[in-house]
Design a protein around this motif. Sequence first.
Motif, PDB file in Angstrom:
ATOM      1  N   SER A 249       0.834  -1.194   0.000  1.00 51.31           N
ATOM      2  CA  SER A 249       0.000   0.000   0.000  1.00 51.31           C
ATOM      3  C   SER A 249       0.872   1.248   0.000  1.00 51.31           C
ATOM      4  CB  SER A 249      -0.902   0.012   1.236  1.00 51.31           C
ATOM      5  OG  SER A 249      -1.612   1.215   1.299  1.00 51.31           O
ATOM      6  N   GLU A 250       0.583   2.142  -0.918  1.00 51.16           N
ATOM      7  CA  GLU A 250       1.319   3.407  -0.950  1.00 51.16           C
ATOM      8  C   GLU A 250       0.798   4.384   0.102  1.00 51.16           C
ATOM      9  OE1 GLU A 250      -1.997   3.780  -3.938  1.00 51.16           O
ATOM     10  OE2 GLU A 250      -0.493   2.274  -3.555  1.00 51.16           O
ATOM     11  N   LEU A 251      -0.271   4.017   0.779  1.00 53.63           N
ATOM     12  CA  LEU A 251      -0.873   4.878   1.797  1.00 53.63           C
ATOM     13  C   LEU A 251      -0.475   4.477   3.216  1.00 53.63           C
ATOM     14  CD1 LEU A 251      -4.431   4.984   0.216  1.00 53.63           C
ATOM     15  CD2 LEU A 251      -2.601   6.672  -0.016  1.00 53.63           C
TER      16      LEU A 251
ATOM     17  N   ARG B  86     -10.275   6.774  -3.939  1.00 55.81           N
ATOM     18  CA  ARG B  86      -9.605   5.733  -3.153  1.00 55.81           C
ATOM     19  C   ARG B  86     -10.193   5.656  -1.770  1.00 55.81           C
ATOM     20  NH1 ARG B  86      -3.201   5.769  -3.999  1.00 55.81           N
ATOM     21  NH2 ARG B  86      -3.250   5.348  -6.203  1.00 55.81           N
TER      22      ARG B  86
ATOM     23  N   VAL C 190      -9.253   5.287   1.969  1.00 57.32           N
ATOM     24  CA  VAL C 190      -8.118   5.454   2.863  1.00 57.32           C
ATOM     25  C   VAL C 190      -8.608   5.316   4.285  1.00 57.32           C
ATOM     26  CG1 VAL C 190      -6.271   7.001   3.606  1.00 57.32           C
ATOM     27  CG2 VAL C 190      -7.034   7.031   1.222  1.00 57.32           C
TER      28      VAL C 190
END
Length: 116
Positions: free
Chosen positions: A27-29, A110, A112
């Motif tokens: 995950s880039e988050l 997205r 989040v």
Amino acid sequence: MLLLKEILDPKYGMFAHYQETRAIWFSELSLEKQGMYFLIGLLCGLAIYNFTIINLPFPLVLYKKLLAEPVELDDIGGLCPTLMRSLHSLLDYEGDDVEDVFCLSFVMSREVFGSV
């Protein structure tokens, strides 16, 4: 095995889970530091060294990246086949009115931590 199962839990947000293929990806988050991913790599290496079978539902593209093999558009099918087919449809279309035909506005939303 229990530690890896806990780390891969979606509540930590380190991995994105794809329902369509039941695969996971980084995950880039994530709010975690790189050290946590290094820890996961160490645990995986330790499990392999000890001949322990673990469930890591990564797609084939991860292993291609590790082996420095070329990655292609079809490799995204290991995560999201629908997205792969959609991108192929866009690439195969030869008209100039892509936005009108596919009703695309190129907006992406997205989720989040539970909020869109």
